[in-house]
Design a protein around this motif. Sequence first.
Motif, PDB file in Angstrom:
ATOM      1  N   ASN A   1       0.830  -1.208   0.000  1.00 24.36           N
ATOM      2  CA  ASN A   1       0.000   0.000   0.000  1.00 24.36           C
ATOM      3  C   ASN A   1       0.864   1.257   0.000  1.00 24.36           C
ATOM      4  OD1 ASN A   1      -2.628   1.037  -0.130  1.00 24.36           O
ATOM      5  ND2 ASN A   1      -2.635   1.483   2.057  1.00 24.36           N
TER       6      ASN A   1
ATOM      7  N   LEU B   1       2.216   1.668  -3.517  1.00 25.99           N
ATOM      8  CA  LEU B   1       1.178   2.056  -4.476  1.00 25.99           C
ATOM      9  C   LEU B   1       0.798   3.523  -4.354  1.00 25.99           C
ATOM     10  CD1 LEU B   1      -1.173  -1.066  -4.354  1.00 25.99           C
ATOM     11  CD2 LEU B   1       0.352  -0.407  -6.218  1.00 25.99           C
ATOM     12  N   GLN B   2       0.877   4.063  -3.164  1.00 23.11           N
ATOM     13  CA  GLN B   2       0.560   5.470  -2.978  1.00 23.11           C
ATOM     14  C   GLN B   2       1.618   6.365  -3.624  1.00 23.11           C
ATOM     15  OE1 GLN B   2      -0.457   6.607   1.044  1.00 23.11           O
ATOM     16  NE2 GLN B   2      -1.578   4.713   1.405  1.00 23.11           N
TER      17      GLN B   2
ATOM     18  N   GLU C   1       1.862   3.442  -8.854  1.00 21.14           N
ATOM     19  CA  GLU C   1       1.064   2.237  -9.057  1.00 21.14           C
ATOM     20  C   GLU C   1       1.590   1.343 -10.167  1.00 21.14           C
ATOM     21  OE1 GLU C   1      -3.074   2.911  -9.594  1.00 21.14           O
ATOM     22  OE2 GLU C   1      -3.313   4.094  -7.766  1.00 21.14           O
ATOM     23  N   LYS C   2       2.442   1.876 -11.033  1.00 22.34           N
ATOM     24  CA  LYS C   2       2.906   1.108 -12.191  1.00 22.34           C
ATOM     25  C   LYS C   2       4.087   0.233 -11.794  1.00 22.34           C
ATOM     26  CE  LYS C   2       1.320   4.486 -15.581  1.00 22.34           C
ATOM     27  NZ  LYS C   2       1.696   5.385 -16.712  1.00 22.34           N
TER      28      LYS C   2
ATOM     29  N   ILE D   1      -7.464  -3.255  -0.759  1.00 19.60           N
ATOM     30  CA  ILE D   1      -6.932  -2.374  -1.808  1.00 19.60           C
ATOM     31  C   ILE D   1      -7.184  -2.916  -3.216  1.00 19.60           C
ATOM     32  CG2 ILE D   1      -5.141  -1.367  -0.367  1.00 19.60           C
ATOM     33  CD1 ILE D   1      -3.134  -3.243  -1.663  1.00 19.60           C
ATOM     34  N   LYS D   2      -7.516  -4.187  -3.337  1.00 17.20           N
ATOM     35  CA  LYS D   2      -7.595  -4.831  -4.657  1.00 17.20           C
ATOM     36  C   LYS D   2      -8.592  -4.163  -5.594  1.00 17.20           C
ATOM     37  CE  LYS D   2      -8.355  -9.345  -6.800  1.00 17.20           C
ATOM     38  NZ  LYS D   2      -8.648 -10.776  -6.559  1.00 17.20           N
TER      39      LYS D   2
ATOM     40  N   GLN E   1      -9.818  -1.212  -5.436  1.00 13.94           N
ATOM     41  CA  GLN E   1      -9.611   0.219  -5.620  1.00 13.94           C
ATOM     42  C   GLN E   1      -8.559   0.496  -6.693  1.00 13.94           C
ATOM     43  OE1 GLN E   1      -8.530   1.755  -1.789  1.00 13.94           O
ATOM     44  NE2 GLN E   1     -10.474   1.236  -0.829  1.00 13.94           N
ATOM     45  N   ARG E   2      -7.777  -0.532  -7.028  1.00 14.01           N
ATOM     46  CA  ARG E   2      -6.672  -0.359  -7.962  1.00 14.01           C
ATOM     47  C   ARG E   2      -6.749  -1.445  -9.028  1.00 14.01           C
ATOM     48  NH1 ARG E   2      -3.207   3.298  -5.454  1.00 14.01           N
ATOM     49  NH2 ARG E   2      -3.485   3.478  -3.194  1.00 14.01           N
ATOM     50  N   LYS E   3      -7.371  -1.118 -10.136  1.00 14.78           N
ATOM     51  CA  LYS E   3      -7.632  -2.096 -11.192  1.00 14.78           C
ATOM     52  C   LYS E   3      -6.368  -2.581 -11.877  1.00 14.78           C
ATOM     53  CE  LYS E   3     -12.017  -1.774 -10.436  1.00 14.78           C
ATOM     54  NZ  LYS E   3     -12.703  -2.857  -9.700  1.00 14.78           N
ATOM     55  N   SER E   4      -5.289  -1.810 -11.790  1.00 13.18           N
ATOM     56  CA  SER E   4      -4.048  -2.188 -12.461  1.00 13.18           C
ATOM     57  C   SER E   4      -3.109  -2.988 -11.567  1.00 13.18           C
ATOM     58  CB  SER E   4      -3.320  -0.938 -12.966  1.00 13.18           C
ATOM     59  OG  SER E   4      -2.985  -0.081 -11.878  1.00 13.18           O
ATOM     60  N   LEU E   5      -3.602  -3.441 -10.422  1.00 14.82           N
ATOM     61  CA  LEU E   5      -2.785  -4.155  -9.444  1.00 14.82           C
ATOM     62  C   LEU E   5      -2.187  -5.429 -10.037  1.00 14.82           C
ATOM     63  CD1 LEU E   5      -2.022  -3.892  -6.410  1.00 14.82           C
ATOM     64  CD2 LEU E   5      -3.964  -5.382  -5.908  1.00 14.82           C
TER      65      LEU E   5
END
Length: 219
Positions: free
Chosen positions: A133, A136-137, A140-141, A172-173, A175-179
């Motif tokens: 987390n 990612l903040q 995110e890439k 968090i999964k 909330q972040r589609k590119s995970l």
Amino acid sequence: YGSDWIDNPIFPMSCIEQSQKETSDFFGSDYTMYLTSGTTCANQIAIFSTINKGDRVLVDRTCHQSIHFALSLIGANIDYSNVYNVDTSVVTNYEQFIFKYKQAKHDNMPYKMVIFNASSYEGRCVNSLKIINDCLQINEKVTFLVDEAWIAFAAFSKETIHMSLLANLDKIKYQRKSLQIIVNQSAHKSLRSLRQGSYLHIVGDNRFINKIKETKYKF
């Protein structure tokens, strides 16, 4: 290719494929594959499917040796974590780990992959969800490889489930589609499994999953 009750472990189509799906559903991954060559093979598949020569990678120095070897073979641009000693253990300084990640983004030289060890041989565990987390903040890439070789059992008990990344990833999964996360678990070390049996859990879209599945056939 086997039959309804004797499946092919390389190209599973029936009972093994169904078992992999049930394992994926339980742990909370988007896809799970079974491997029979242990942690080394799992880490090689994860790295060779996502890293190219020259890609920048931030690595926990305490990770399994197969990770260091695979990164060296592929010619990755490796930046290792700082460590310190606690009793007889070598522990990663995760504050510095996140600082390096932030500095790389600031310098416009972000890491393509972040690799860290969720549990040491001595049983020292980290808060994997917080590390991911925090990263990612900042950016995110990135793709994460989390080595849970020694704590696959954590998801099975209310007393240990807080140590399982996948069991807590819903926070968090969605909330972040590119995970993009790969979790390696040595089932033969921390669950009942045949010798060298491992799980490779994948969180990501179909393109990401298929790339890792294709790499499996090279090993």
